[in-house]
Write a protein that holds these residues in place. Sequence first.
Motif, PDB file in Angstrom:
ATOM      1  N   ILE A 207     -31.392  15.415 -71.268  1.00 34.29           N
ATOM      2  CA  ILE A 207     -32.708  15.608 -71.869  1.00 34.29           C
ATOM      3  C   ILE A 207     -33.728  14.615 -71.316  1.00 34.29           C
ATOM      4  O   ILE A 207     -34.837  14.975 -70.978  1.00 34.29           O
ATOM      5  N   GLY A 208     -33.391  13.359 -71.180  1.00 31.64           N
ATOM      6  CA  GLY A 208     -34.329  12.343 -70.711  1.00 31.64           C
ATOM      7  C   GLY A 208     -34.721  12.468 -69.254  1.00 31.64           C
ATOM      8  O   GLY A 208     -35.648  11.798 -68.798  1.00 31.64           O
ATOM      9  N   ALA A 209     -34.041  13.324 -68.497  1.00 33.81           N
ATOM     10  CA  ALA A 209     -34.340  13.452 -67.067  1.00 33.81           C
ATOM     11  C   ALA A 209     -35.740  13.985 -66.831  1.00 33.81           C
ATOM     12  O   ALA A 209     -36.433  13.538 -65.916  1.00 33.81           O
ATOM     13  N   PHE A 210     -36.165  14.916 -67.632  1.00 31.13           N
ATOM     14  CA  PHE A 210     -37.486  15.504 -67.445  1.00 31.13           C
ATOM     15  C   PHE A 210     -38.587  14.459 -67.645  1.00 31.13           C
ATOM     16  O   PHE A 210     -39.553  14.405 -66.888  1.00 31.13           O
ATOM     17  N   GLU A 211     -38.408  13.597 -68.650  1.00 31.11           N
ATOM     18  CA  GLU A 211     -39.375  12.532 -68.891  1.00 31.11           C
ATOM     19  C   GLU A 211     -39.357  11.520 -67.750  1.00 31.11           C
ATOM     20  O   GLU A 211     -40.408  11.041 -67.312  1.00 31.11           O
ATOM     21  N   ALA A 212     -38.170  11.167 -67.276  1.00 30.63           N
ATOM     22  CA  ALA A 212     -38.061  10.200 -66.173  1.00 30.63           C
ATOM     23  C   ALA A 212     -38.738  10.744 -64.916  1.00 30.63           C
ATOM     24  O   ALA A 212     -39.425  10.001 -64.206  1.00 30.63           O
TER      25      ALA A 212
ATOM     26  N   ALA B 121     -33.542  13.604 -55.459  1.00 31.01           N
ATOM     27  CA  ALA B 121     -32.167  14.047 -55.736  1.00 31.01           C
ATOM     28  C   ALA B 121     -32.071  14.676 -57.116  1.00 31.01           C
ATOM     29  O   ALA B 121     -31.443  15.730 -57.287  1.00 31.01           O
ATOM     30  N   LEU B 122     -32.689  14.062 -58.106  1.00 31.71           N
ATOM     31  CA  LEU B 122     -32.636  14.611 -59.463  1.00 31.71           C
ATOM     32  C   LEU B 122     -33.416  15.916 -59.557  1.00 31.71           C
ATOM     33  O   LEU B 122     -32.992  16.854 -60.224  1.00 31.71           O
ATOM     34  N   SER B 123     -34.538  15.979 -58.859  1.00 28.01           N
ATOM     35  CA  SER B 123     -35.326  17.221 -58.848  1.00 28.01           C
ATOM     36  C   SER B 123     -34.529  18.370 -58.248  1.00 28.01           C
ATOM     37  O   SER B 123     -34.739  19.530 -58.613  1.00 28.01           O
ATOM     38  N   GLY B 124     -33.629  18.046 -57.331  1.00 26.31           N
ATOM     39  CA  GLY B 124     -32.823  19.073 -56.674  1.00 26.31           C
ATOM     40  C   GLY B 124     -31.606  19.522 -57.458  1.00 26.31           C
ATOM     41  O   GLY B 124     -30.924  20.464 -57.055  1.00 26.31           O
TER      42      GLY B 124
ATOM     43  N   ALA C  50     -29.657   9.564 -65.223  1.00 31.51           N
ATOM     44  CA  ALA C  50     -29.741  11.026 -65.235  1.00 31.51           C
ATOM     45  C   ALA C  50     -28.922  11.627 -64.099  1.00 31.51           C
ATOM     46  O   ALA C  50     -28.248  12.644 -64.284  1.00 31.51           O
ATOM     47  N   LEU C  51     -28.962  11.005 -62.927  1.00 28.93           N
ATOM     48  CA  LEU C  51     -28.169  11.499 -61.794  1.00 28.93           C
ATOM     49  C   LEU C  51     -26.673  11.364 -62.055  1.00 28.93           C
ATOM     50  O   LEU C  51     -25.905  12.244 -61.710  1.00 28.93           O
ATOM     51  N   GLU C  52     -26.283  10.254 -62.678  1.00 33.12           N
ATOM     52  CA  GLU C  52     -24.857  10.081 -63.029  1.00 33.12           C
ATOM     53  C   GLU C  52     -24.433  11.172 -64.002  1.00 33.12           C
ATOM     54  O   GLU C  52     -23.347  11.738 -63.862  1.00 33.12           O
ATOM     55  N   HIS C  53     -25.267  11.467 -64.976  1.00 33.71           N
ATOM     56  CA  HIS C  53     -24.961  12.522 -65.939  1.00 33.71           C
ATOM     57  C   HIS C  53     -24.864  13.874 -65.239  1.00 33.71           C
ATOM     58  O   HIS C  53     -23.952  14.663 -65.495  1.00 33.71           O
ATOM     59  N   ALA C  54     -25.817  14.141 -64.353  1.00 35.52           N
ATOM     60  CA  ALA C  54     -25.818  15.415 -63.636  1.00 35.52           C
ATOM     61  C   ALA C  54     -24.578  15.547 -62.757  1.00 35.52           C
ATOM     62  O   ALA C  54     -23.979  16.629 -62.670  1.00 35.52           O
ATOM     63  N   ALA C  55     -24.159  14.446 -62.133  1.00 36.67           N
ATOM     64  CA  ALA C  55     -22.960  14.483 -61.302  1.00 36.67           C
ATOM     65  C   ALA C  55     -21.728  14.757 -62.159  1.00 36.67           C
ATOM     66  O   ALA C  55     -20.836  15.519 -61.768  1.00 36.67           O
TER      67      ALA C  55
END
Length: 110
Positions: A58-63, A47-50, A100-105
């Motif tokens: 910023i931390g999403a890429f590391e996760a 889901a995050l990759s999409g 990260a998904l919450e932030h993206a949402a």
Amino acid sequence: MGMPQDQTDAIALVARALAPYGERPGPEGVAALTDGLITCGQKLHDALSGTPSQQRPIGAFEALAEWEYFAAVGPLGSGPHANWNHARGLARIIRQLMRALEHAAGASAS
């Protein structure tokens, strides 16, 4: 509106994996917990990759990179302690993926 089932499942699995060491399940329980963590974590990773990269914190890429490594490599060492530590590592990464998904949402809603 309630929380999506995948997220509810992930929260419960993370809580079980990050329980105190005295509450560690037996080897079969750790294996089942790890399987659940991998299933939920992969869904979160996908889901995050999409999500568009500009909506990711910023931390999403590391996760995302950590998830790919930990899921592929498996436990470091052997025995029940290594398996338990691997499950705990997966749980910590799942927490990062959920944040990260919450932030993206939130970024896509604004």
